[in-house]
Enzyme design. Structure first.
Site, PDB file in Angstrom:
ATOM      1  N   ARG A  60     -14.022  19.884 -29.820  1.00  6.23           N
ATOM      2  CA  ARG A  60     -12.788  19.612 -29.597  1.00  6.23           C
ATOM      3  C   ARG A  60     -12.684  18.927 -28.873  1.00  6.23           C
ATOM      4  O   ARG A  60     -11.229  18.666 -27.846  1.00  6.23           O
ATOM      5  CB  ARG A  60     -11.835  20.816 -29.737  1.00  6.23           C
ATOM      6  CG  ARG A  60     -11.431  21.561 -31.244  1.00  6.23           C
ATOM      7  CD  ARG A  60     -10.634  22.892 -31.200  1.00  6.23           C
ATOM      8  NE  ARG A  60     -11.057  23.943 -30.320  1.00  6.23           N
ATOM      9  CZ  ARG A  60     -10.861  24.598 -30.621  1.00  6.23           C
ATOM     10  NH1 ARG A  60      -9.579  25.223 -30.585  1.00  6.23           N
ATOM     11  NH2 ARG A  60     -11.122  25.786 -29.001  1.00  6.23           N
ATOM     12  N   GLU A  97     -20.111  33.313 -26.354  1.00  4.68           N
ATOM     13  CA  GLU A  97     -19.378  34.558 -26.814  1.00  4.68           C
ATOM     14  C   GLU A  97     -19.994  35.025 -28.137  1.00  4.68           C
ATOM     15  O   GLU A  97     -19.588  36.235 -27.919  1.00  4.68           O
ATOM     16  CB  GLU A  97     -17.439  33.994 -25.745  1.00  4.68           C
ATOM     17  CG  GLU A  97     -16.721  33.261 -26.903  1.00  4.68           C
ATOM     18  CD  GLU A  97     -17.090  32.238 -26.573  1.00  4.68           C
ATOM     19  OE1 GLU A  97     -16.025  31.052 -26.998  1.00  4.68           O
ATOM     20  OE2 GLU A  97     -17.763  31.648 -25.812  1.00  4.68           O
TER      21      GLU A  97
END
Length: 172
Positions: A60, A97
């Protein structure tokens, strides 16, 4: 809250449990579909620094970085997942994460001393951004800053990026 912050936050959709249970994914596709919001984001990011190159982090980050590079009259350099670039590369592994990954950049992507802005959509734990900084510096260029659309402050990614200017359009 600024007008730009409101514009951005109103166009980011939360998707729970994606890509795995417990992760709240920040979907920027509604923002990308809005030409006014997209133009405002690109203009803001392009005006941050005078640079030679804009790095976009897969995937992105590419969507934001390419038009920012155009607007800033700078070159665009993709930082991709391992194995996606065709020529000789430098690589850096990192934790994020919900797993770990390796990113790469072409060895010849930068001229010595190039001034570089790294652009990505979301700063989470900071692992990807830190790895991108290390790649750019190992390639002989200077990172003048990192710019992100959104910073997830609760994940404390900013703490991993000491010594690098970080500009977040929105902090949540």
């Amino acid at each position: 809250m600024t007008e730009l912050s409101t514009l951005i936050l109103d166009r980011i959709r939360d998707v729970p449990d994606y890509p795995k249970p417990g992760v709240m994914f920040k979907d920027i596709t509604p923002l990308l579909a809005d030409p006014v919001a997209m133009a405002a984001v690109v203009d803001e990011l392009a005006g941050l620094h005078q640079v030679d190159k804009i790095v976009g982090i897969e995937a992105r980050g590419f969507i934001l970085a390419a038009p920012v590079a155009y607007r800033a009259a700078a070159g665009f350099v993709p930082v991709r997942k391992k194995g996606k670039l065709p020529a000789a590369t430098l690589e850096e592994s990192y934790d994020l994460e919900y797993g770990s990954a390796t990113i790469e950049v072409h060895r010849d992507a930068f001229a010595p001393g190039d001034r570089v802005l790294i652009v990505d959509d979301v700063l989470a734990t900071g692992g990807t951004a830190k790895a991108a900084v290390e790649l750019v510096e190992r390639a002989g260029a200077e990172v003048v800053g990192i710019a992100v659309l959104m910073e997830l402050a609760f994940l404390k990614g900013r703490e991993r990026l000491t010594g690098v200017e970080l500009h977040s359009l929105v902090i949540v």
